[in-house]
Write a protein that holds these residues in place. Structure first.
Motif, PDB file in Angstrom:
ATOM      1  N   GLY A  57      19.308  19.395 -32.584  1.00 31.84           N
ATOM      2  CA  GLY A  57      18.408  19.826 -31.514  1.00 31.84           C
ATOM      3  C   GLY A  57      19.103  20.055 -30.183  1.00 31.84           C
ATOM      4  O   GLY A  57      18.481  19.985 -29.123  1.00 31.84           O
ATOM      5  N   TRP A 154      11.907  24.240 -31.057  1.00 30.44           N
ATOM      6  CA  TRP A 154      12.721  23.832 -32.210  1.00 30.44           C
ATOM      7  C   TRP A 154      11.839  23.605 -33.433  1.00 30.44           C
ATOM      8  O   TRP A 154      10.678  23.216 -33.320  1.00 30.44           O
ATOM      9  N   ARG A 160      15.386  21.308 -39.994  1.00 34.68           N
ATOM     10  CA  ARG A 160      16.596  21.967 -39.458  1.00 34.68           C
ATOM     11  C   ARG A 160      17.746  21.847 -40.451  1.00 34.68           C
ATOM     12  O   ARG A 160      17.948  20.806 -41.055  1.00 34.68           O
ATOM     13  N   ILE A 167      16.171  26.923 -34.149  1.00 34.22           N
ATOM     14  CA  ILE A 167      15.276  27.253 -33.032  1.00 34.22           C
ATOM     15  C   ILE A 167      14.309  28.294 -33.587  1.00 34.22           C
ATOM     16  O   ILE A 167      14.745  29.303 -34.141  1.00 34.22           O
TER      17      ILE A 167
END
Lengths: 178, 419
Positions: A57, A154, A160, A167
């Motif tokens: 992040g 995000w 992720r 993003i």
């Protein structure tokens, strides 16, 4: 081959039209080949770190002391002075819209109902005009303008993977959001 | 106009079968940075023009030209790509300098072939779609671990696996040519095997060569046939490597206080792409050497050359190329090898760098790797493999299967080649 004239075509452009049907029916002589080309590009230290930080992040850049430059995405060498870059530096996930385009067509030239907003964002803390391309969201096409302040949205941490698409998009930065 | 072109700087990366620690950009930067340091120049000010030798399919990028400026120091400077071997790139640099428009030109070539998962398929893609691709099978097809369509935990060998596509590995073309060469030159497979033995042994004395091995010709002979008569150890392994040269007009070398190595002559030539009708005797090398020796005013190359590097991507290629270059009569190269003439202390020291057998096949960088060895020898910096008082040398390259393109460069320590 289809020799009829297409409605609306100018009269000075006569000729034989080729349709995809003609190709399928092999009225056109051709030979076919599908190359099998696959690559796995080693990313090296700069981009590997960048992706690792995105997964966490964070946006990270590299400094070039000689050029007084903060480069993002980071690079191990500076193309201005041709020397190695110096330090890692964390940057904000906010920035400024440098330019943008509102895309109404997909790659097959089909109309997209909700246009795709894409543009270049200068990241806060990096040198001017240093940043990357991304999508914009949570705004109407007509709200998007050059110079607009934006902030990264995000994906949830567990989604992720270490990619620029960790993003989701950049949204308008509203006072207090920082 | 009496301009002369010389090499004022060289740089190269380590050569390796894989380089997962760096991106291709960082890899190229490494080679170029060293070359500019070697020349004592700043590329951002002192280099007038930049050339990279690259082919999009090797790189995995469309219009690769556009991806090179940053890492070679060429951002917002004159920059172009030559789609060919490094010696062809060097030839272009020479011509740029001779126009008088440029005084200093950088030439870079590289292989980052470890990024390419489907090497055999990309080579196959270089064959004619109508006449050759359809008859290039059905047999093996390679699959690499890590390829998305292939499971990581079950890597298969380079050749020998099959799948539904049933395409052949295009190295069979080298098998065809070797078969022809054996017959026409009256050379045996054992004699070809000795080339691999020699060059892999030479590699022990070259610090950047990684494919050194102490083999006997029996070892090569007993390696399995992959494309009969071509055996596994007759084939050079692929490697990653990047090389950069700085070429400059003689006056620049003098200003830099560098003892220059002159590029006295070069040549390059392309055969027809028709595999069935083109010669199988490396006509490209014959044409290229004629052009180069004429340019260098070299009347008796055999006598004048102190050290030679020729393309040996397949063992028989070294013998075939020596003959095509006119350094041995037809069928006589194998004899030179047997008599020890191609070794360091022989009359025609050949591939002391280890060649493609000992260093590895570095694709379009092959010509620069060969030239690098000649330059190192002429500079007297070749260490244990140094040829005493080497003054003149020749480097020859071939673009590999299925190409019929080759290039030659002649270097010497003197502005005019001593004959």
């Amino acid at each position: 081959m289809s020799e009829e004239r297409i409605e609306g075509q100018p009269k000075y452009a006569p000729g034989t039209h080729v349709r995809s049907k003609d190709i399928r029916e092999r009225k056109i002589t051709y030979t076919w080949w599908e190359p099998e080309a696959q690559y796995a590009f080693s990313l090296g230290p700069a981009n590997s770190r960048f992706l690792k930080e995105l997964k966490a992040g964070k946006i990270i850049g590299r400094t070039c002391r000689k050029c007084d430059r903060v480069i993002v995405p980071p690079r191990m060498f500076c193309d201005w002075c041709y020397d190695t870059t110096h330090e890692w530096v964390y940057l904000k996930d906010t920035g400024t819209v440098e330019t943008f385009s509102i895309s109404y067509l997909d790659p097959d030239a089909h109309l997209i109902e909700d246009p795709i907003l894409v543009g270049v964002i200068s990241i806060d803390g990096a040198s001017p005009k240093h940043g990357f391309m991304h999508y914009f969201g949570e705004m109407k096409p007509e709200d998007l303008r050059i110079g607009m302040k934006v902030k990264a949205v995000w994906k949830p941490k567990e989604e992720r993977v270490g990619s620029v698409t960790d993003i989701k998009y950049f949204k308008p930065l509203i006072g207090g959001d920082e | 106009m009496n301009r002369k072109v010389c090499i004022v700087g060289v740089g190269h990366t380590n050569f390796n079968s894989m380089t997962p620690d760096v991106s291709w950009k960082e890899f190229m930067y490494d080679a170029c940075k060293k070359a500019y340091f070697d020349a004592g120049i700043n590329p951002r000010k002192d280099v007038d023009s930049f050339i990279t030798c690259a082919e999009d399919y090797w790189e995995g990028f469309g219009i690769f030209d556009e991806f090179v400026p940053d890492q070679i120091g060429a951002t917002l400077r004159p920059c172009c790509t030559v789609c060919g071997d490094g010696i062809q790139g060097m030839a272009n640099a020479y011509m740029q300098i001779m126009t008088g428009l440029m005084d200093t030109v950088a030439v870079e070539a590289h292989s980052k072939v470890s990024d390419l998962l489907t090497y055999g398929d990309v080579v196959l893609h270089a064959m004619d779609p109508l006449f050759e691709k359809p008859v290039s099978g059905p047999v093996e097809r390679e699959r690499y671990a890590g390829s998305p369509s292939y499971p990581d935990n079950n890597p298969k060998p380079l050749v020998g696996s099959t799948d539904e596509k049933e395409r052949v590995h295009p190295y069979f073309l080298a098998g065809l040519e070797m078969q022809h060469y054996l017959r026409s030159a009256k050379v045996t497979e054992e004699q070809c095997a000795s080339v691999a033995v020699k060059n892999k042994k030479n590699a022990f004395l070259n610090p950047y060569a990684i494919n050194q091995a102490d083999l006997s010709s029996e070892d090569v002979m007993s390696s399995e046939y992959l494309f009969n008569p071509l055996k596994r150890l007759d084939i050079s392994p692929l490697v990653d490597g990047a090389i950069c040269f700085v070429l400059a007009e003689e006056s620049v070398a003098k200003k830099l206080g560098i003892e220059p190595i002159y590029l006295n002559g070069f040549g390059y030539s392309s055969e027809t792409p028709w595999l069935s009708t083109r010669g199988m005797d490396a006509g490209y090398a014959r044409q290229a050497v004629n052009m180069a020796t004429k340019m260098a005013k070299l009347k008796d190359p055999k006598k004048a050359l102190d050290v030679v590097e020729v393309d040996d991507r397949f063992s028989y290629k070294e013998l075939q190329h020596i003959e095509a270059l006119g350094l041995a009569g037809p069928g006589e190269a194998a004899q030179l090898l047997e008599e020890g003439e191609l070794y360091k202390d022989g009359s025609l020291p050949t591939n002391l760098s280890g060649g493609s057998m000992g260093v590895g096949n570095c694709l379009e960088a092959t010509g620069l790797q060969r030239s690098l060895e000649i330059i190192t020898q002429l500079r007297g910096l070749a260490g244990k493999r140094q040829v005493t008082d080497a003054e003149t040398g020749l480097a020859q390259s071939w673009r590999g299967i299925p190409s019929g393109t080759g290039a030659v460069a002649i270097f010497s320590r003197n502005p005019e080649v001593k004959t």
